[in-house]
Design a protein around this motif. Structure first.
Motif, PDB file in Angstrom:
ATOM      1  N   ALA A   1     -35.398 -14.334  -0.500  1.00 36.97           N
ATOM      2  CA  ALA A   1     -35.274 -13.646   0.786  1.00 36.97           C
ATOM      3  C   ALA A   1     -35.734 -12.197   0.663  1.00 36.97           C
ATOM      4  CB  ALA A   1     -33.825 -13.695   1.277  1.00 36.97           C
ATOM      5  N   THR A   2     -36.210 -11.660   1.753  1.00 32.82           N
ATOM      6  CA  THR A   2     -36.713 -10.284   1.765  1.00 32.82           C
ATOM      7  C   THR A   2     -35.657  -9.294   1.299  1.00 32.82           C
ATOM      8  OG1 THR A   2     -38.154 -10.850   3.634  1.00 32.82           O
ATOM      9  CG2 THR A   2     -37.737  -8.510   3.231  1.00 32.82           C
ATOM     10  N   GLU A   3     -34.396  -9.551   1.662  1.00 34.44           N
ATOM     11  CA  GLU A   3     -33.328  -8.595   1.387  1.00 34.44           C
ATOM     12  C   GLU A   3     -32.762  -8.706  -0.024  1.00 34.44           C
ATOM     13  OE1 GLU A   3     -33.936  -9.453   5.520  1.00 34.44           O
ATOM     14  OE2 GLU A   3     -33.324 -10.788   3.892  1.00 34.44           O
TER      15      GLU A   3
ATOM     16  N   ARG B   1     -29.121  -7.862   7.951  1.00 32.40           N
ATOM     17  CA  ARG B   1     -30.522  -8.208   8.207  1.00 32.40           C
ATOM     18  C   ARG B   1     -30.803  -9.649   7.793  1.00 32.40           C
ATOM     19  NH1 ARG B   1     -33.307  -2.613   5.918  1.00 32.40           N
ATOM     20  NH2 ARG B   1     -33.174  -1.410   7.874  1.00 32.40           N
ATOM     21  N   ALA B   2     -30.233 -10.050   6.660  1.00 31.33           N
ATOM     22  CA  ALA B   2     -30.403 -11.441   6.222  1.00 31.33           C
ATOM     23  C   ALA B   2     -29.800 -12.391   7.246  1.00 31.33           C
ATOM     24  CB  ALA B   2     -29.761 -11.636   4.851  1.00 31.33           C
ATOM     25  N   CYS B   3     -28.647 -12.025   7.808  1.00 27.03           N
ATOM     26  CA  CYS B   3     -28.016 -12.861   8.831  1.00 27.03           C
ATOM     27  C   CYS B   3     -28.887 -12.951  10.082  1.00 27.03           C
ATOM     28  CB  CYS B   3     -26.651 -12.290   9.205  1.00 27.03           C
ATOM     29  SG  CYS B   3     -25.382 -12.526   7.946  1.00 27.03           S
ATOM     30  N   LEU B   4     -29.491 -11.843  10.471  1.00 22.76           N
ATOM     31  CA  LEU B   4     -30.344 -11.851  11.654  1.00 22.76           C
ATOM     32  C   LEU B   4     -31.544 -12.770  11.461  1.00 22.76           C
ATOM     33  CD1 LEU B   4     -30.290  -8.074  12.660  1.00 22.76           C
ATOM     34  CD2 LEU B   4     -29.308  -9.978  13.936  1.00 22.76           C
ATOM     35  N   ASN B   5     -32.019 -12.862  10.234  1.00 20.19           N
ATOM     36  CA  ASN B   5     -33.144 -13.753   9.947  1.00 20.19           C
ATOM     37  C   ASN B   5     -32.742 -15.223   9.978  1.00 20.19           C
ATOM     38  OD1 ASN B   5     -34.901 -11.617   9.627  1.00 20.19           O
ATOM     39  ND2 ASN B   5     -34.598 -11.480   7.410  1.00 20.19           N
ATOM     40  N   GLU B   6     -31.431 -15.482   9.857  1.00 24.58           N
ATOM     41  CA  GLU B   6     -30.915 -16.860   9.888  1.00 24.58           C
ATOM     42  C   GLU B   6     -29.881 -16.976  11.002  1.00 24.58           C
ATOM     43  OE1 GLU B   6     -32.066 -19.217   7.999  1.00 24.58           O
ATOM     44  OE2 GLU B   6     -33.318 -17.983   6.682  1.00 24.58           O
ATOM     45  N   SER B   7     -30.235 -16.512  12.197  1.00 24.15           N
ATOM     46  CA  SER B   7     -29.256 -16.341  13.273  1.00 24.15           C
ATOM     47  C   SER B   7     -28.666 -17.658  13.776  1.00 24.15           C
ATOM     48  CB  SER B   7     -29.881 -15.587  14.446  1.00 24.15           C
ATOM     49  OG  SER B   7     -31.029 -16.277  14.926  1.00 24.15           O
TER      50      SER B   7
ATOM     51  N   ALA C   1     -29.450 -10.890  17.764  1.00 19.60           N
ATOM     52  CA  ALA C   1     -30.551 -11.708  17.260  1.00 19.60           C
ATOM     53  C   ALA C   1     -31.310 -12.403  18.388  1.00 19.60           C
ATOM     54  CB  ALA C   1     -30.019 -12.753  16.269  1.00 19.60           C
TER      55      ALA C   1
END
Length: 305
Positions: free
Chosen positions: A140-142, A181-187, A199
């Protein structure tokens, strides 16, 4: 306030970070972990293992570089084999110099642990918006930033240098930014709450308006127009995402801002009432007591001890 609801919520949450150590493991081993009402962060710095979120759940494989964040309310198990009886952390011998314990019969696995404490305001705004368990995979990006921040937090806690407490608080804030941010990517996996609403690209403009000017007497029509929806469609979609109607969200956000001000400064209650959109101190005090459970002055006295 800013027009970035994520930054606003982090500022209100007032997160504090604590590096709590870690462990090495090898062979056959299992340990049960819990954040004890703090967000618990585990970084798998070396090796691989299994994560069992709850009894009977299917194990999830963690690989080197993965990050796990628990909401602190439910225990979970890290292990080599889910059939093993997990050890309690209190039973693990810890090296006082490295603050790292040892499990099993080797050092193939290295897991670092830390906490993010949201207790200054109860953490309700943020905690309710998060899943029980967040798994940020190494790709993941983060993830690289989270690993680096955890290492820095460990260094600060071990070193005991001047300013370490201040540094740890800010590192915790940065860690939490990456988690969110990781959560927003997996909303899709988020529970109803402000983060899930953020999100949603259709709802985000309305959230930004409320955060940019929380004292304004926003009407449902204005917020729906910002989201380019009818009032009914907007209200239904907002409630499904945020868990509360738009204007209830606005009131809860105002109370979060007020609680932070009561904790941190000596602004008179009447002035504070006006700053969050209330025409009188009594109306604000009643709203605050309904939301928080105590009157503003008592809240201020209690949190300041």
């Amino acid at each position: 306030m800013s027009v970035d609801p994520l930054s606003d919520a982090l500022a209100v949450a007032d997160a504090r970070g604590v590096f709590s150590g870690g462990f090495t493991a090898g062979g056959r081993w299992a340990i049960r972990l819990r954040g004890r009402d703090k967000l618990k962060v585990n970084v798998l710095a070396r090796g691989s293992c299994l994560l069992v979120a709850e009894e009977g759940a299917r194990p999830v494989t963690l690989t080197e570089g993965d990050v796990v964040v628990s909401d602190g309310r439910r225990p979970y198990v890290l292990c080599s084999d889910p059939a093993l009886t997990p050890t309690d952390p209190a039973e693990v011998a810890v090296d006082p110099d490295t603050v790292v314990g040892a499990l099993g019969g080797g050092e193939e696995v290295l897991c670092l642990s830390g906490h993010i404490d949201l207790s200054r305001d109860g953490g309700d705004l943020l905690r309710r918006a998060l899943p029980d368990l967040i798994h940020v995979r190494s790709g993941a990006t983060e993830a690289p930033v989270l690993r680096w921040l955890t290492g820095q937090l460990m260094t600060e806690m071990r070193g005991g240098r001047a300013g370490s407490a201040f540094s740890c608080d800010h590192l915790a804030q940065l860690m939490f930014v990456q988690v969110l941010r990781a959560c927003l990517n997996e909303s899709a996996g988020l529970p109803p709450g402000w983060l899930r609403a953020l999100a949603d690209e259709r709802l985000a403009p309305a959230l930004r308006l409320m955060h940019a000017d929380p004292a304004r007497p926003w009407q449902l029509r204005e917020l729906a127009e910002a989201a380019a929806m009818s009032r009914t469609t907007f209200a239904v979609r907002f409630r499904a995402a945020a868990g509360v109607p738009p204007l209830t969200y606005l009131q809860n956000w105002r109370m979060s801002l007020a609680a932070r001000a009561l904790r941190e400064d000596s602004t008179p209650v009447a002035e504070l009432a006006r700053s969050v959109g209330y025409g009188s101190e009594s109306a604000f005090s009643n709203a605050f007591k309904r939301t928080v459970g105590v009157a503003p002055r008592r809240y201020r006295d209690t949190v300041r001890g």
